[in-house]
Design a protein around this motif. Structure first.
Motif, PDB file in Angstrom:
ATOM      1  N   TRP A 729      10.825 -41.811  -3.931  1.00 10.91           N
ATOM      2  CA  TRP A 729      11.488 -41.892  -5.240  1.00 10.91           C
ATOM      3  C   TRP A 729      11.485 -40.536  -5.934  1.00 10.91           C
ATOM      4  O   TRP A 729      12.506 -40.082  -6.454  1.00 10.91           O
ATOM      5  N   GLU A 730      10.331 -39.859  -5.938  1.00 10.31           N
ATOM      6  CA  GLU A 730      10.251 -38.565  -6.592  1.00 10.31           C
ATOM      7  C   GLU A 730      11.161 -37.538  -5.915  1.00 10.31           C
ATOM      8  O   GLU A 730      11.773 -36.700  -6.584  1.00 10.31           O
ATOM      9  N   ARG A 731      11.274 -37.597  -4.611  1.00 14.78           N
ATOM     10  CA  ARG A 731      12.180 -36.668  -3.912  1.00 14.78           C
ATOM     11  C   ARG A 731      13.621 -36.889  -4.358  1.00 14.78           C
ATOM     12  O   ARG A 731      14.370 -35.926  -4.571  1.00 14.78           O
ATOM     13  N   GLN A 732      14.002 -38.140  -4.497  1.00 10.97           N
ATOM     14  CA  GLN A 732      15.354 -38.422  -4.970  1.00 10.97           C
ATOM     15  C   GLN A 732      15.561 -37.891  -6.386  1.00 10.97           C
ATOM     16  O   GLN A 732      16.602 -37.309  -6.702  1.00 10.97           O
ATOM     17  N   ILE A 733      14.557 -38.097  -7.248  1.00  6.51           N
ATOM     18  CA  ILE A 733      14.657 -37.590  -8.613  1.00  6.51           C
ATOM     19  C   ILE A 733      14.808 -36.071  -8.598  1.00  6.51           C
ATOM     20  O   ILE A 733      15.656 -35.497  -9.305  1.00  6.51           O
ATOM     21  N   ARG A 734      13.985 -35.391  -7.821  1.00  6.56           N
ATOM     22  CA  ARG A 734      14.040 -33.931  -7.761  1.00  6.56           C
ATOM     23  C   ARG A 734      15.419 -33.439  -7.311  1.00  6.56           C
ATOM     24  O   ARG A 734      15.974 -32.492  -7.882  1.00  6.56           O
ATOM     25  N   HIS A 735      15.951 -34.071  -6.290  1.00  4.27           N
ATOM     26  CA  HIS A 735      17.179 -33.568  -5.670  1.00  4.27           C
ATOM     27  C   HIS A 735      18.442 -34.017  -6.389  1.00  4.27           C
ATOM     28  O   HIS A 735      19.489 -33.371  -6.252  1.00  4.27           O
ATOM     29  N   ARG A 736      18.372 -35.107  -7.139  1.00  8.75           N
ATOM     30  CA  ARG A 736      19.587 -35.683  -7.708  1.00  8.75           C
ATOM     31  C   ARG A 736      19.629 -35.671  -9.231  1.00  8.75           C
ATOM     32  O   ARG A 736      20.647 -36.068  -9.807  1.00  8.75           O
ATOM     33  N   TRP A 737      18.550 -35.238  -9.863  1.00 13.30           N
ATOM     34  CA  TRP A 737      18.509 -35.334 -11.323  1.00 13.30           C
ATOM     35  C   TRP A 737      19.627 -34.543 -11.984  1.00 13.30           C
ATOM     36  O   TRP A 737      20.141 -34.927 -13.046  1.00 13.30           O
ATOM     37  N   HIS A 738      20.024 -33.444 -11.372  1.00 11.91           N
ATOM     38  CA  HIS A 738      21.070 -32.612 -11.975  1.00 11.91           C
ATOM     39  C   HIS A 738      22.415 -33.337 -12.037  1.00 11.91           C
ATOM     40  O   HIS A 738      23.312 -32.915 -12.770  1.00 11.91           O
ATOM     41  N   GLU A 739      22.540 -34.426 -11.275  1.00  7.06           N
ATOM     42  CA  GLU A 739      23.805 -35.158 -11.273  1.00  7.06           C
ATOM     43  C   GLU A 739      23.920 -36.116 -12.457  1.00  7.06           C
ATOM     44  O   GLU A 739      25.005 -36.612 -12.763  1.00  7.06           O
ATOM     45  N   VAL A 740      22.811 -36.383 -13.116  1.00  6.79           N
ATOM     46  CA  VAL A 740      22.804 -37.374 -14.188  1.00  6.79           C
ATOM     47  C   VAL A 740      23.426 -36.776 -15.448  1.00  6.79           C
ATOM     48  O   VAL A 740      23.082 -35.664 -15.870  1.00  6.79           O
ATOM     49  N   ILE A 767      20.265 -47.240  -9.893  1.00  7.76           N
ATOM     50  CA  ILE A 767      20.163 -47.595 -11.312  1.00  7.76           C
ATOM     51  C   ILE A 767      18.726 -47.858 -11.728  1.00  7.76           C
ATOM     52  O   ILE A 767      18.333 -47.600 -12.868  1.00  7.76           O
ATOM     53  N   ASP A 768      17.903 -48.373 -10.783  1.00 11.63           N
ATOM     54  CA  ASP A 768      16.524 -48.673 -11.154  1.00 11.63           C
ATOM     55  C   ASP A 768      15.612 -47.449 -11.056  1.00 11.63           C
ATOM     56  O   ASP A 768      14.406 -47.549 -11.264  1.00 11.63           O
ATOM     57  N   SER A 769      16.189 -46.256 -10.769  1.00 10.40           N
ATOM     58  CA  SER A 769      15.394 -45.023 -10.714  1.00 10.40           C
ATOM     59  C   SER A 769      15.337 -44.307 -12.051  1.00 10.40           C
ATOM     60  O   SER A 769      14.630 -43.312 -12.179  1.00 10.40           O
ATOM     61  N   VAL A 770      16.111 -44.785 -13.006  1.00 14.70           N
ATOM     62  CA  VAL A 770      16.129 -44.137 -14.309  1.00 14.70           C
ATOM     63  C   VAL A 770      15.981 -45.193 -15.402  1.00 14.70           C
ATOM     64  O   VAL A 770      16.236 -46.377 -15.185  1.00 14.70           O
ATOM     65  N   ALA A 771      15.583 -44.743 -16.583  1.00 19.77           N
ATOM     66  CA  ALA A 771      15.506 -45.614 -17.755  1.00 19.77           C
ATOM     67  C   ALA A 771      16.232 -44.927 -18.896  1.00 19.77           C
ATOM     68  O   ALA A 771      16.060 -43.721 -19.119  1.00 19.77           O
ATOM     69  N   ARG A 820      18.168 -40.926 -24.609  1.00 22.00           N
ATOM     70  CA  ARG A 820      17.620 -40.071 -23.556  1.00 22.00           C
ATOM     71  C   ARG A 820      17.502 -40.860 -22.263  1.00 22.00           C
ATOM     72  O   ARG A 820      17.448 -42.095 -22.263  1.00 22.00           O
ATOM     73  N   LEU A 821      17.472 -40.131 -21.166  1.00 21.55           N
ATOM     74  CA  LEU A 821      17.236 -40.706 -19.850  1.00 21.55           C
ATOM     75  C   LEU A 821      15.964 -40.097 -19.281  1.00 21.55           C
ATOM     76  O   LEU A 821      15.737 -38.884 -19.378  1.00 21.55           O
ATOM     77  N   VAL A 822      15.142 -40.942 -18.677  1.00 20.19           N
ATOM     78  CA  VAL A 822      13.901 -40.485 -18.048  1.00 20.19           C
ATOM     79  C   VAL A 822      13.789 -41.145 -16.683  1.00 20.19           C
ATOM     80  O   VAL A 822      14.374 -42.208 -16.443  1.00 20.19           O
ATOM     81  N   PRO A 823      13.039 -40.543 -15.772  1.00 24.23           N
ATOM     82  CA  PRO A 823      12.800 -41.207 -14.485  1.00 24.23           C
ATOM     83  C   PRO A 823      12.067 -42.528 -14.688  1.00 24.23           C
ATOM     84  O   PRO A 823      11.296 -42.693 -15.637  1.00 24.23           O
ATOM     85  N   HIS A 824      12.293 -43.447 -13.765  1.00 23.38           N
ATOM     86  CA  HIS A 824      11.642 -44.747 -13.883  1.00 23.38           C
ATOM     87  C   HIS A 824      11.250 -45.276 -12.515  1.00 23.38           C
ATOM     88  O   HIS A 824      12.034 -45.246 -11.562  1.00 23.38           O
ATOM     89  N   HIS A 825      10.024 -45.726 -12.433  1.00 21.08           N
ATOM     90  CA  HIS A 825       9.517 -46.470 -11.276  1.00 21.08           C
ATOM     91  C   HIS A 825       8.415 -47.355 -11.819  1.00 21.08           C
ATOM     92  O   HIS A 825       7.590 -46.899 -12.614  1.00 21.08           O
TER      93      HIS A 825
END
Length: 842
Positions: A729-740, A767-771, A820-825
């Motif tokens: 999950w964290e790898r996805q956040i790191r690599h894809r956060w700039h797309e949000v 969708i469940d990776s962010v809040a 705001r948007l934040v990572p979520h798990h």
């Protein structure tokens, strides 16, 4: 599995009837349970008075005397009584047995650079070490399964003398292991246990010693092995001595060596508690061990083990963080990074904020990034810590920086006088400090005024006698003449109001504040109708010339002819002197700049003895103070600075002159200061239970240790399945956060508030990776507000676009809220473990 040989170092065999004395002398519970004092007194009263070290007494006693004691019926009866009480202590049901979850596995490993258990084991310098010692003692009393990990220093922290001009001289007597109440740890083969730690080009061999703290073992690592090089033998030479390289190798020994020791002992801790960032490297070594055991990569291992690590920060200013040049870390960490399967720059990044070329490696940052829970040591220090760690969580509101607080406490049985102990025993029972303390105040509330005042008078008398003896001894050591020595026996008055000031002499603690107007202080002390006296003690760091100048000022003041009988500076501030002072003083004075002292536990130690506090409202006193329990110097609202010194010195003088001194001498017809007694009773009943380590440790257990152990168990279970998922999950956040990104926040008025709608475009993130959240800063009378927004459907015509919506009942205007948007798990701690955040203005 290594074993502890409790008697291997004795220079002789003890006669069979008293053989158990060896074991008793190595259980440092005697340092706070004074039921054994009479036993050691019977061994040799003079040696006991001079050393307070039963282990050393056994080494020094003639064999003939030991044989006599083996046949002395009175001594054997006393020994049987002591053994009976020890068995009762160990067999008494503890609070831990009622708290412990059925699934809890492994001990809690407590790592600290210093431990202040007793003055006869000098591996401490000050408050941090004394807190560590009190922590272990309380774990023993409450039955919490803990093991301490520290270092055995060949010289420890320096001993202090003053020369004829009042200048501090640092002395470094050797800590000879055979004279210390510790025992060598040996392996199954009977040989000394050795912990190997790789350093550049060589392997460091660490010897292991064990001190027994009641139920709790404390293991001390020692580099003074003859097979090490002379330089490496000196790694554990001095506490806080040497340069950066020496400090780094000490922290490698503590953290990496400490974890390897636990493995050699067959211990698998559920929780590692880092008392300050010095031990931060244990988090990496724990992860490395997890990698081997579960055959996973470093990041998966860190996601598992981080949950079981707790970091307590004691630092009030960022400049005090333990940092090391990157070049030094590269030298010592290159091979270790390879063992972790990391590029060196990734390892360095864990201890740096930005990664700029010149940025040093910060052990506190490493601890913050590798621990699942972080706490400060007072409520005010929590606010300060959220500010100084805030850069690790960019764009997060300071209030959401993930640092809580557990206000320190003190181990009351270690600091109470015999007079206070008897009063508390009569009022609250012998087992009062072996469990919850919330209702202890009820017993003290019923004690008559006369008994409270008699207790205070006896403790003050004992302090005056001790101070005279100590002053005479230090003057004799300096070669003072007979007249000076004779005069030292008459200083102080057992009936006079006694003030105490003792601490490390450093600029932010403002140790010379009372001397800003020395003549005014002299007049206060010299008032014949209402005499006041002052006992001062403290050390300055060996390289702190400003701190040493403050000591010289106090020494010169105490030698003035007009105050000589009313002010003394006692050398070599240690646990023994501290305990005597806190037991006997009427008022403890503390003058740090506000928000510069993380907690400051010295003033807590007077509470159990009926002493009162006059202090800057900083650290613990900021949350403890009320007009009924003491006096507060109400300084700066935020962070104090030199500009406040003159104003606050005036406040301090005024409080002494107009409130403290008059109240002490305001007596009724029976000679009792009723108002003073009411204040000390309120302090004893309200504050003593609250600021005991019983309360502190139970908070750690409830809010930190048990949740940390549970989180670690979940993440490590089933081959670290959850840890693997979190890393993915964290790898996805790191690599894809700039797309949000998001569209315009739309607002519509409802019956009782507002409806907010936000179109969010997630790129390739699930969708469940962010809040999505709405946040509002606090306003007058309103706390901060955070509301979750729920996905209500796709955004028409968009790829992975989701509409989020929230209906809020509030009287606040819509303009107060920002999306705001934040990572979520569901199992991740945000922002502690993933600190990204996107804000969207209307």
């Amino acid at each position: 599995m290594a074993e502890n040989d409790m008697t291997h170092s004795l220079l002789r065999e003890l006669p069979e009837p008293i053989r158990v004395l060896g074991e008793l002398s190595l259980d440092l519970r005697w340092s706070w349970c004074h039921g054994t004092d009479s036993l050691w007194q019977m061994l040799d009263g003079d040696l006991w008075t001079r050393t307070r070290n039963p282990w050393l007494i056994l080494q020094l006693m003639p064999a003939k005397r030991l044989q006599e004691l083996a046949g002395d019926a009175r001594f054997l009866e006393e020994l049987d009584d002591v053994l009976s009480k020890c068995r009762e202590y160990l067999q008494t049901r503890t609070p831990w047995e009622d708290i412990r979850p059925a699934h809890f596995q492994g001990p809690i490993a407590y790592f600290s650079m210093e431990f202040g258990i007793t003055e006869v084991l000098p591996v401490y310098s000050g408050g941090l070490g004394v807190l560590s010692g009190d922590h272990l003692k309380t774990a023993s009393d409450l039955g919490v399964p803990m093991v301490g990990i520290g270092l055995l220093y060949q010289e420890g922290y320096f001993r202090q003398m003053l020369d004829a001009h009042g200048r501090q001289i640092e002395l470094y007597p050797a800590n000879l292991p055979d004279t210390l109440p510790i025992s060598a740890v040996r392996g199954d083969d009977g040989q000394r246990l050795i912990v190997p730690v790789d350093l550049p080009g060589r392997t460091l061999r660490l010897l292991v010693w064990r001190a027994q703290i009641g139920r709790v073992p404390l293991y001390l690592l020692d580099s003074n092995d003859p097979l090490n090089s002379p330089a490496d033998r000196g790694i554990t030479g001095q506490l806080y001595g040497g340069g950066k390289e020496n400090r780094l190798t000490q922290e490698i020994a503590l953290g990496i060596g400490g974890w390897r020791l636990l493995e050699l002992l067959g211990l698998d801790p559920a929780v590692c508690h880092l008392n300050e960032g010095h031990a931060a490297l244990v988090t990496l070594e724990r992860a490395r061990a997890f990698m081997r055991r579960h055959e996973v990569g470093f990041w998966t291992a860190l996601w598992a083990t981080r949950a079981g690590n707790v970091f307590t920060t004691h630092t009030p200013v960022a400049a005090a963080f333990d940092t090391f040049p990157v070049e030094l870390l590269a030298q010592y960490g290159r091979d270790y990074a390879n063992d972790l399967g990391l590029p060196p720059e990734h390892l360095l990044a864990l201890g740096r904020q930005r990664g700029d070329p010149g940025e040093p490696f910060n052990m506190a940052f490493l601890a913050a990034r590798t621990c699942g829970r972080i706490n400060a040591v007072s409520r005010l220090h929590g606010e300060v810590s959220r500010r100084i760690f805030g850069d690790l969580y960019p764009r997060w509101p300071q209030r959401e920086v993930p640092i809580g607080h557990v206000t320190n406490g003190v181990h009351m049985p270690s600091w109470d006088s015999e007079h206070a102990d008897q009063l508390w025993t009569n009022a609250c029972g012998k087992k009062r400090w072996l469990g919850e303390t919330k209702r202890l105040g009820e017993g003290i509330a019923a004690v008559p005024d006369e008994q409270l005042w008699d207790m205070r008078a006896a403790a003050r008398r004992d302090l005056v006698q001790y101070a005279r003896q100590r002053l005479e001894s230090q003057l004799a050591q300096r070669g003072a003449d007979r007249k000076t020595l004779t005069r030292s026996r008459d200083v102080l008055d057992p009936n006079a109001l006694t003030l105490g000031f003792a601490r490390r002499f450093t600029e932010y603690k403002r140790p010379a504040m009372l001397l800003r107007d020395a003549e005014r202080l002299a007049r206060l002390l010299g008032n014949a109708a209402r005499p006041v006296q002052l006992i001062v003690a403290g050390k300055a760091h060996a390289h702190d010339e400003l701190g040493k100048s403050y000591i010289a000022q106090w020494s010169a003041f105490a030698h003035r002819e007009d105050v000589r009988a009313r002010a003394v500076f006692l050398e070599d501030y240690d646990i023994a002197l501290a305990s005597r002072m806190v037991q006997g003083v009427d008022v403890w004075i503390n003058t740090p700049r506000r928000a510069w002292e993380a907690c400051g536990t010295s003033g807590m130690k007077v509470l159990v003895n009926g002493g009162l506090n006059l202090s800057e409202q900083d650290g613990w006193w900021d949350e403890a103070y009320s007009p009924q329990v003491g006096w507060g110097v109400n300084g700066s609202a935020d962070i104090g600075g030199p500009q406040d010194d003159e104003r606050e010195a005036e406040l301090l003088y005024r409080l002494l002159e107009s409130e403290v001194v008059p109240e002490f001498y305001r007596r009724d017809v029976g000679g009792l200061p009723r108002q003073w007694i009411a204040r000390l009773r309120a302090s004893m009943t309200q504050l003593t239970p609250q600021f005991s380590t019983n309360r502190m440790l139970l908070e750690y257990v409830r809010d930190y240790y048990l949740p940390a152990a549970e989180d670690y168990a979940h993440r490590a279970a089933d081959g670290a399945t959850l840890a693997r998922s979190l890393w993915q999950w964290e790898r996805q956040i790191r690599h894809r956060w700039h797309e949000v990104h998001a569209g315009r926040l739309e607002v519509a008025r409802g019956d009782d508030g507002w409806t907010f709608s936000l179109p969010v475009y997630l790129g390739d993130l699930a969708i469940d990776s962010v809040a999505a959240q709405l946040y509002a800063e606090p306003t007058a009378g309103e706390s901060q507000a955070m509301f979750s927004m729920q996905p209500v459907g796709p955004v028409p015509g968009a790829v992975n676009g989701v509409m989020f919506r929230a209906q809020i009942e509030t009287q606040r205007p819509a303009s107060d809220f920002t999306a705001r948007l934040v990572p979520h798990h569901p199992h991740a701690k945000v922002p502690l473990e993933s600190n990204r955040i996107c804000w969207f203005d209307r």
